[in-house]
Design a protein around this motif. Structure first.
Motif, PDB file in Angstrom:
ATOM      1  N   GLY A 122       0.833  -1.200   0.000  1.00 31.15           N
ATOM      2  CA  GLY A 122       0.000   0.000   0.000  1.00 31.15           C
ATOM      3  C   GLY A 122       0.863   1.243   0.000  1.00 31.15           C
ATOM      4  N   ALA A 123       0.219   2.402  -0.094  1.00 30.74           N
ATOM      5  CA  ALA A 123       0.943   3.675  -0.071  1.00 30.74           C
ATOM      6  C   ALA A 123       1.705   3.810   1.251  1.00 30.74           C
ATOM      7  CB  ALA A 123      -0.028   4.833  -0.252  1.00 30.74           C
ATOM      8  N   GLN A 124       2.900   4.375   1.180  1.00 35.48           N
ATOM      9  CA  GLN A 124       3.760   4.538   2.350  1.00 35.48           C
ATOM     10  C   GLN A 124       4.027   6.024   2.593  1.00 35.48           C
ATOM     11  OE1 GLN A 124       5.195   1.586   4.052  1.00 35.48           O
ATOM     12  NE2 GLN A 124       3.471   0.831   2.864  1.00 35.48           N
ATOM     13  N   SER A 125       4.044   6.424   3.845  1.00 34.91           N
ATOM     14  CA  SER A 125       4.401   7.805   4.189  1.00 34.91           C
ATOM     15  C   SER A 125       5.914   7.957   4.095  1.00 34.91           C
ATOM     16  CB  SER A 125       3.927   8.141   5.605  1.00 34.91           C
ATOM     17  OG  SER A 125       4.701   7.408   6.556  1.00 34.91           O
ATOM     18  N   ASP A 126       6.383   9.181   4.072  1.00 34.49           N
ATOM     19  CA  ASP A 126       7.826   9.424   4.071  1.00 34.49           C
ATOM     20  C   ASP A 126       8.479   8.808   5.304  1.00 34.49           C
ATOM     21  OD1 ASP A 126       7.635  10.787   1.684  1.00 34.49           O
ATOM     22  OD2 ASP A 126       7.705  12.787   2.593  1.00 34.49           O
ATOM     23  N   ALA A 127       7.813   8.923   6.449  1.00 32.84           N
ATOM     24  CA  ALA A 127       8.355   8.359   7.692  1.00 32.84           C
ATOM     25  C   ALA A 127       8.434   6.837   7.608  1.00 32.84           C
ATOM     26  CB  ALA A 127       7.500   8.785   8.881  1.00 32.84           C
ATOM     27  N   GLN A 128       7.427   6.203   7.028  1.00 33.27           N
ATOM     28  CA  GLN A 128       7.447   4.739   6.880  1.00 33.27           C
ATOM     29  C   GLN A 128       8.575   4.298   5.948  1.00 33.27           C
ATOM     30  OE1 GLN A 128       3.293   4.531   5.680  1.00 33.27           O
ATOM     31  NE2 GLN A 128       2.892   3.078   7.351  1.00 33.27           N
ATOM     32  N   LEU A 129       8.757   5.020   4.853  1.00 33.10           N
ATOM     33  CA  LEU A 129       9.837   4.678   3.922  1.00 33.10           C
ATOM     34  C   LEU A 129      11.199   4.879   4.575  1.00 33.10           C
ATOM     35  CD1 LEU A 129       8.453   6.156   0.592  1.00 33.10           C
ATOM     36  CD2 LEU A 129       8.669   3.741   1.209  1.00 33.10           C
ATOM     37  N   ARG A 158      14.298   8.016  -4.192  1.00 38.45           N
ATOM     38  CA  ARG A 158      13.117   8.797  -4.576  1.00 38.45           C
ATOM     39  C   ARG A 158      11.904   7.874  -4.663  1.00 38.45           C
ATOM     40  NH1 ARG A 158      16.036   7.965  -9.166  1.00 38.45           N
ATOM     41  NH2 ARG A 158      14.950   7.011 -10.906  1.00 38.45           N
ATOM     42  N   ARG A 159      10.742   8.501  -4.622  1.00 42.75           N
ATOM     43  CA  ARG A 159       9.485   7.794  -4.855  1.00 42.75           C
ATOM     44  C   ARG A 159       9.249   7.688  -6.355  1.00 42.75           C
ATOM     45  NH1 ARG A 159       5.460   7.504  -1.078  1.00 42.75           N
ATOM     46  NH2 ARG A 159       5.848   8.522   0.891  1.00 42.75           N
ATOM     47  N   SER A 160       8.436   6.741  -6.727  1.00 38.25           N
ATOM     48  CA  SER A 160       7.994   6.658  -8.115  1.00 38.25           C
ATOM     49  C   SER A 160       7.053   7.824  -8.384  1.00 38.25           C
ATOM     50  CB  SER A 160       7.255   5.343  -8.358  1.00 38.25           C
ATOM     51  OG  SER A 160       6.616   5.381  -9.609  1.00 38.25           O
ATOM     52  N   SER A 161       7.179   8.412  -9.551  1.00 40.08           N
ATOM     53  CA  SER A 161       6.278   9.510  -9.894  1.00 40.08           C
ATOM     54  C   SER A 161       4.920   8.989 -10.356  1.00 40.08           C
ATOM     55  CB  SER A 161       6.904  10.392 -10.971  1.00 40.08           C
ATOM     56  OG  SER A 161       7.261   9.608 -12.088  1.00 40.08           O
ATOM     57  N   PHE A 162       4.799   7.677 -10.530  1.00 41.95           N
ATOM     58  CA  PHE A 162       3.560   7.087 -11.035  1.00 41.95           C
ATOM     59  C   PHE A 162       2.683   6.484  -9.953  1.00 41.95           C
ATOM     60  CE2 PHE A 162       6.774   6.682 -14.410  1.00 41.95           C
ATOM     61  CZ  PHE A 162       6.216   7.568 -15.315  1.00 41.95           C
ATOM     62  N   THR A 163       3.272   6.028  -8.867  1.00 42.20           N
ATOM     63  CA  THR A 163       2.489   5.364  -7.821  1.00 42.20           C
ATOM     64  C   THR A 163       3.105   5.627  -6.448  1.00 42.20           C
ATOM     65  OG1 THR A 163       1.663   3.248  -7.022  1.00 42.20           O
ATOM     66  CG2 THR A 163       3.720   3.179  -8.200  1.00 42.20           C
ATOM     67  N   GLN A 172       5.530   2.756  -4.535  1.00 36.72           N
ATOM     68  CA  GLN A 172       6.789   2.292  -5.130  1.00 36.72           C
ATOM     69  C   GLN A 172       7.880   3.330  -4.901  1.00 36.72           C
ATOM     70  OE1 GLN A 172       6.243   0.185  -8.834  1.00 36.72           O
ATOM     71  NE2 GLN A 172       7.970   1.299  -9.695  1.00 36.72           N
ATOM     72  N   ALA A 173       9.091   2.850  -4.577  1.00 34.31           N
ATOM     73  CA  ALA A 173      10.214   3.755  -4.329  1.00 34.31           C
ATOM     74  C   ALA A 173      11.526   3.088  -4.726  1.00 34.31           C
ATOM     75  CB  ALA A 173      10.253   4.150  -2.854  1.00 34.31           C
ATOM     76  N   LEU A 174      12.521   3.922  -4.962  1.00 30.49           N
ATOM     77  CA  LEU A 174      13.863   3.488  -5.354  1.00 30.49           C
ATOM     78  C   LEU A 174      14.798   3.673  -4.165  1.00 30.49           C
ATOM     79  CD1 LEU A 174      15.382   2.687  -8.066  1.00 30.49           C
ATOM     80  CD2 LEU A 174      16.069   5.078  -8.143  1.00 30.49           C
ATOM     81  N   PHE A 175      15.584   2.636  -3.865  1.00 32.94           N
ATOM     82  CA  PHE A 175      16.503   2.648  -2.731  1.00 32.94           C
ATOM     83  C   PHE A 175      17.908   2.276  -3.197  1.00 32.94           C
ATOM     84  CE2 PHE A 175      12.344   1.755  -1.018  1.00 32.94           C
ATOM     85  CZ  PHE A 175      12.292   2.473   0.162  1.00 32.94           C
ATOM     86  N   ALA A 176      18.902   2.641  -2.396  1.00 38.23           N
ATOM     87  CA  ALA A 176      20.292   2.246  -2.640  1.00 38.23           C
ATOM     88  C   ALA A 176      20.889   1.761  -1.323  1.00 38.23           C
ATOM     89  CB  ALA A 176      21.096   3.428  -3.172  1.00 38.23           C
ATOM     90  N   PRO A 177      21.792   0.780  -1.373  1.00 32.09           N
ATOM     91  CA  PRO A 177      22.455   0.333  -0.140  1.00 32.09           C
ATOM     92  C   PRO A 177      23.358   1.436   0.410  1.00 32.09           C
ATOM     93  CG  PRO A 177      23.063  -1.065  -2.020  1.00 32.09           C
ATOM     94  CD  PRO A 177      22.205   0.021  -2.541  1.00 32.09           C
ATOM     95  N   LEU A 178      23.389   1.573   1.725  1.00 32.91           N
ATOM     96  CA  LEU A 178      24.264   2.574   2.338  1.00 32.91           C
ATOM     97  C   LEU A 178      25.735   2.272   2.064  1.00 32.91           C
ATOM     98  CD1 LEU A 178      22.524   3.163   5.783  1.00 32.91           C
ATOM     99  CD2 LEU A 178      22.625   4.727   3.829  1.00 32.91           C
TER     100      LEU A 178
END
Length: 166
Positions: A97-104, A117-122, A125-131
């Motif tokens: 489901g949709a996630q808040s910034d805090a949840q992400l 960043r978040r997906s601009s379409f949904t 969905q979000a893009l992550f990178a390993p620290l």
């Protein structure tokens, strides 16, 4: 539905972690593991054709040390037709489901990730990178993320390697 891509056991991708490394030559010690070919892509990097095939997705012992901390070791992915895709080093996650910034942010923190960043379409969905991109084992991390609570799907962000037909 498409099958997930396979990992090419004959090749590995070495992506520079800093722009200053993108034009540099690979460390000479990498040649002991295979023949390196510079990629002509916007992200740069090297395609390493291994002397010995990998067992599964595990990079050969010693290659991480030979490449140094300036490169991220990434699998080369093959689709059903045998065409290559090269991971960017980022992971795409679709949540139930949709996630808040805090949840992400909390999700990213719990898995050692940085949200890109978040997906601009949904909103789910979000893009992550390993620290720690230099040390990350993306296939293993991807498997952990795919099984995490609230994750509907997880995959590696890729760029395709196109070839001209004669």
């Amino acid at each position: 539905m498409n099958k997930p891509p396979k990992i090419d056991t004959q090749c590995l991708l070495l992506r520079p972690l800093a722009a200053s490394t993108a034009s540099a030559e690979l460390p000479a010690a990498v040649a002991a593991f295979g023949r390196a070919e510079r990629l002509a892509s916007a992200r740069g990097g090297w395609l390493l054709h291994l002397h010995e095939p990998m067992r599964g997705a595990q990079a050969p012992a010693g290659l991480r040390a030979a490449a140094g901390q300036a490169y991220q070791l990434l699998p080369v992915l093959l689709d059903e037709a045998g065409l290559c895709s090269y991971p960017s080093g980022d992971l795409v996650l679709r949540f139930d489901g949709a996630q808040s910034d805090a949840q992400l942010a909390e999700f990213a923190r719990s898995f050692g990730l940085r949200m890109q960043r978040r997906s601009s379409f949904t909103q789910n969905q979000a893009l992550f990178a390993p620290l720690d991109a230099a040390e990350a084992d993306l296939p293993a991390l991807l498997a952990r993320l795919a099984g995490a609570s609230g994750v509907a799907a997880a995959w590696l962000d890729t760029e395709s390697a196109y070839q001209r037909s004669p």
